[in-house]
Design an enzyme around this catalytic site. Structure first.
Site, PDB file in Angstrom:
ATOM      1  N   HIS A 166      -4.405  -7.547 -11.803  1.00 21.74           N
ATOM      2  CA  HIS A 166      -5.781  -7.039 -11.809  1.00 21.74           C
ATOM      3  C   HIS A 166      -5.790  -5.600 -12.310  1.00 21.74           C
ATOM      4  CE1 HIS A 166      -3.988  -6.159  -7.852  1.00 21.74           C
ATOM      5  NE2 HIS A 166      -4.599  -4.995  -7.993  1.00 21.74           N
TER       6      HIS A 166
ATOM      7  N   ARG B 106       8.897  -3.483 -10.968  1.00 21.38           N
ATOM      8  CA  ARG B 106       8.606  -4.111  -9.676  1.00 21.38           C
ATOM      9  C   ARG B 106       7.194  -4.662  -9.847  1.00 21.38           C
ATOM     10  NH1 ARG B 106       4.203  -3.723  -6.169  1.00 21.38           N
ATOM     11  NH2 ARG B 106       4.813  -4.212  -4.077  1.00 21.38           N
TER      12      ARG B 106
ATOM     13  N   ASP C 216       3.783  -6.182  -8.745  1.00 19.43           N
ATOM     14  CA  ASP C 216       2.849  -6.323  -7.643  1.00 19.43           C
ATOM     15  C   ASP C 216       2.347  -7.767  -7.598  1.00 19.43           C
ATOM     16  OD1 ASP C 216       1.130  -5.084  -5.573  1.00 19.43           O
ATOM     17  OD2 ASP C 216      -0.494  -5.584  -6.956  1.00 19.43           O
TER      18      ASP C 216
ATOM     19  N   GLU D 200       7.066  -8.674  -5.873  1.00 14.14           N
ATOM     20  CA  GLU D 200       6.572  -8.605  -4.497  1.00 14.14           C
ATOM     21  C   GLU D 200       5.876  -9.923  -4.157  1.00 14.14           C
ATOM     22  OE1 GLU D 200       3.250  -6.007  -2.160  1.00 14.14           O
ATOM     23  OE2 GLU D 200       2.728  -7.123  -3.972  1.00 14.14           O
TER      24      GLU D 200
END
Length: 172
Positions: A51, A133, A135, A164
């Site tokens: 997003h 990384r 999200d 994640e």
């Protein structure tokens, strides 16, 4: 996340091409990369690719940019990057948070922006980043994840990609 964003947490990305001034901008980031390299430290960026912020260059709900965003016009180059149920005020967002409109990774232009040869993943790896990384990685499509990994690793063979997952990751 370090990209330009409205909030202090930066999970509402405004522009993936610009390091937020709160962190000193691109010049400071360049110095950080150089100093980290001298010390054998690897830099991993937080990629929020599920997003954007509603104020982003791409969605552009608040009129902060000089480009035409998806919220402003159905003819925007970013219009297909988002899913509108009723234009312009009813759109898919991350967990129903309207300030975080969800990206449509199935749109080829949107996906290419992040995963293409000159996309965001490759661009910042060329700049000196060692990986990403991701999200809410479990909310990204397998195709998107595969293309993003390939793009990063085309620039840095040893690029680290980690994701994640909020729920039980054993079944993701």
């Amino acid at each position: 996340p370090i990209f330009r964003a409205y909030s202090n947490h930066k999970y509402d990305t405004g522009d993936y091409l610009e390091i937020d001034g709160m962190f000193g901008g691109e010049e400071a980031f360049d110095k950080l990369i150089a100093e980290a390299d001298k010390r054998g430290i690897r830099i991993i960026l937080d990629g929020v690719f599920n997003h954007t912020g509603d104020h982003s260059r791409y969605f552009h709900r608040r009129g902060d940019y000089d480009s035409v965003g998806a919220y402003q016009s159905k003819s925007s180059p970013y219009a297909r990057w988002y899913t509108f149920r009723r234009f312009p005020n009813d759109y898919e967002s991350w967990w129903g948070v309207q300030t975080l409109p969800r990206l449509n990774q199935h749109d080829p232009d949107c996906r290419r922006y992040f995963t293409g040869e000159d996309g965001i993943a490759a661009r910042w790896c060329r700049f000196g980043v060692d990986g990403w990384r991701l999200d809410v990685a479990d909310e990204l499509s397998d195709e998107f994840l595969s293309e993003l990994s390939k793009a990063a690793q085309a620039e840095r063979e040893d690029a680290l990609i980690i994701g994640e997952v909020w729920e039980d990751a054993s079944n993701k």
